[in-house]
Design an enzyme around this catalytic site. Sequence first.
Site, mmCIF file in Angstrom:
data_model
loop_
_atom_site.group_PDB
_atom_site.id
_atom_site.type_symbol
_atom_site.label_atom_id
_atom_site.label_comp_id
_atom_site.label_asym_id
_atom_site.label_seq_id
_atom_site.Cartn_x
_atom_site.Cartn_y
_atom_site.Cartn_z
ATOM 1 N N HIS A 191 0.813 -1.212 0.000
ATOM 2 C CA HIS A 191 0.000 0.000 0.000
ATOM 3 C C HIS A 191 0.845 1.260 0.000
ATOM 4 O O HIS A 191 0.405 2.320 -0.428
ATOM 5 C CB HIS A 191 -1.030 -0.055 1.118
ATOM 6 C CG HIS A 191 -2.103 -1.002 0.741
ATOM 7 N ND1 HIS A 191 -2.028 -2.330 1.048
ATOM 8 C CD2 HIS A 191 -3.179 -0.849 -0.053
ATOM 9 C CE1 HIS A 191 -3.046 -2.939 0.494
ATOM 10 N NE2 HIS A 191 -3.764 -2.077 -0.180
ATOM 11 N N GLU A 434 -10.309 -12.040 -5.013
ATOM 12 C CA GLU A 434 -8.886 -11.787 -4.755
ATOM 13 C C GLU A 434 -8.251 -12.884 -3.906
ATOM 14 O O GLU A 434 -7.099 -12.788 -3.509
ATOM 15 C CB GLU A 434 -8.684 -10.419 -4.114
ATOM 16 C CG GLU A 434 -9.529 -10.134 -2.897
ATOM 17 C CD GLU A 434 -9.320 -8.725 -2.341
ATOM 18 O OE1 GLU A 434 -8.333 -8.056 -2.679
ATOM 19 O OE2 GLU A 434 -10.178 -8.296 -1.545
ATOM 20 N N ASP A 458 -3.965 -9.028 -4.447
ATOM 21 C CA ASP A 458 -4.029 -10.101 -3.460
ATOM 22 C C ASP A 458 -4.089 -11.468 -4.123
ATOM 23 O O ASP A 458 -3.520 -12.427 -3.617
ATOM 24 C CB ASP A 458 -5.248 -9.902 -2.544
ATOM 25 C CG ASP A 458 -4.934 -8.907 -1.438
ATOM 26 O OD1 ASP A 458 -3.866 -9.046 -0.814
ATOM 27 O OD2 ASP A 458 -5.736 -7.993 -1.215
ATOM 28 N N CYS A 505 -9.248 -4.628 -11.021
ATOM 29 C CA CYS A 505 -8.915 -3.406 -10.265
ATOM 30 C C CYS A 505 -7.577 -3.473 -9.542
ATOM 31 O O CYS A 505 -7.209 -2.528 -8.858
ATOM 32 C CB CYS A 505 -10.028 -3.051 -9.290
ATOM 33 S SG CYS A 505 -10.139 -4.177 -7.904
HETATM 34 C C1 PEP Z 1 -6.303 -6.097 -4.878
HETATM 35 O O1 PEP Z 1 -6.038 -6.878 -3.972
HETATM 36 O O2 PEP Z 1 -5.973 -6.285 -6.063
HETATM 37 C C2 PEP Z 1 -7.001 -4.835 -4.597
HETATM 38 C C3 PEP Z 1 -7.403 -4.033 -5.555
HETATM 39 O O3 PEP Z 1 -7.190 -4.518 -3.296
HETATM 40 P P1 PEP Z 1 -6.071 -3.906 -2.348
HETATM 41 O O4 PEP Z 1 -4.884 -3.551 -3.170
HETATM 42 O O5 PEP Z 1 -6.708 -2.721 -1.690
HETATM 43 O O6 PEP Z 1 -5.804 -5.023 -1.383
HETATM 44 MG MG MG Z 2 -6.977 -6.667 -2.051
#
Ligand code: PEP
Ligand code: MG
Length: 580
Positions: A191, A434, A458, A505
């Site tokens: 993140h 995910e 994920d 996404c």
């Molecule tokens: C993902 O896991 O691809 C996702 C979009 O969620 P995050 O990155 O917030 O875990």
């Molecule tokens: Mg995720």
Amino acid sequence: MEIKRGIAVSPGVAIGPALVLDTELYRIPQRFIEPGSYPDEITRLRTALKLAADEARENQRIVSEKIGEQYGGIFQAHALMIEDPGLRTEIESLIRDQGFTAEYAVSRVMRRRAKMLESLNQAYLSARAADIFDLERRILKYLLGRRQEQLHKLKQPVILLAHDLTPSETAELDKQYVLAFATEVGGKTSHTAIMAGVLGIPAVVGVGRFLTEVSGSDQVIVDGNKGLLILDPDVDTLEHYEEARRTFVHFEEELAELRDLPAVTKDGVEITLLGNIEFPEEAAACLERGASGVGLYRTEFLYLGRKEDPTEEEHFQAYSHVVKQMPGKPVVIRTLDLGADKFSSVTDPHSQERNPFLGVRSIRLCLRNLKLFKTQMRAILRASALGDVRIMFPMISTLLELRQSKMILADVMDDLEDEGIPFNRKLPIGTMIEVPSAAIMADRLATEVDFFSLGTNDLIQYTLAADRTNENVASLYNAADPAVLRLIDLVLKAAKNANIPVTVCGEMSGDPIYTLLLLGMGVRQLSATPHNIPEIKKLIRSIEMKEATEVAEQVMRMDTARNITNFLREKARRFLPEAL
Ligand code: PEP
Ligand code: MG
């Protein structure tokens, strides 16, 4: 000059003075003193050395009394090191002969010594290097008068160098002053990396150890396109990067012209490009970059730097701000995905878990904390009265979790109805795919939701058992791994059979290397960090669907991530040479 290779996580090039953050956030404000002022600087140094040695002796006394002389001895050794005439002479000659400030000279000398110890490759001596850093911090503390720099209070442009940055530290960075950053650890879709992209700050993570080799104010270059950190660049390299920086800015300007054009292939297939956001203010960035809605609104950031959970009203204010900026456009609000590498707050009593990525994260946390879950759902439902709001559950790993979540949502709807509060009873309900179990069960899940969103960040880490934040397994963590691609294929087919839409996404959707492949596999909706959208749009507008289908067919016959990545990079380079 030294070139370090890391993982490119946010594009762009920056050249500037280093701000080296250690755990106590000391920084070296400047490198040189006024000519001739070295006597004062040497006096400052001697005072600081004396105070640091006194402190070490005081620690020696306290620790000896409390737990025994053998432990106190550690601090005695520290005091002796600080008082070592050889150390003092070395630092003083840098001040006198090179015109360095006392802080910079201390940092240079201590780091050189620590590096020498580390290079001996013996566990005992490497551990002594940590002592030297400790001494450096102590002396700097007295030189800088306990000045601890808060990242968000920077007043001059720097390139931030750190062992690691938390997502919340990253979120607070001010783009005006932080030209770029590089960290020793971290992975592509951590993140922290995502935040760098959101803020548009060039960044390289997972560089491995380099902090011993650099001092505050040293000139450095961060190349966020190639994943390079360059220490002490030579004149030719500096010239090359000045040019690269200009080219990058020009490319960005060129892309900006695409904003109002549709994302349609040369043979007329329309692709929906949506934006991923973390903060309500980013809705504007989505529109600016030509997104046709918000495909993923990560709501964890409402919890940023807070001691108490946000109230329903605070949730509602954030969501309605976004929805009002997106008239007639979809806004997919994802329920809380707290835990693992997302900030823990008081809400997260499980932050001490041994393996938080496999622990009580996300939907699991919400299902155990219904008050928290329902508060957020009420706010999302209230916002649904204002526009095209859709709700999405993260980290669903079983059908039962999805059913439970939907039941709770139905309860909250009933409550709102009883209270006469308006909302859209028909708001579309979706789930993230995910977790590999969800991908495998996609055909069943598809009959119980209105849409899927493929969270590749994920999905990759759970499929390959490779932590998305760990640079040591970064070579395993690969969107192009055939195992990941087979799962994506399974999900796309399940969605097609059930006639529900799928958005991709994860960060994969904003990386032009994968665009041809995803389109060829049947993806028609991508949700990406806003700054990636123009590049993806440019690529889409320069291909024909036939080419994408052929690429996907060839890739699905390949069996290693390396071959697939090389093949895809080559293909994408033909259409978007500037970015690749
Ligand atoms: C993902 O896991 O691809 C996702 C979009 O969620 P995050 O990155 O917030 O875990
Ligand atoms: Mg995720």
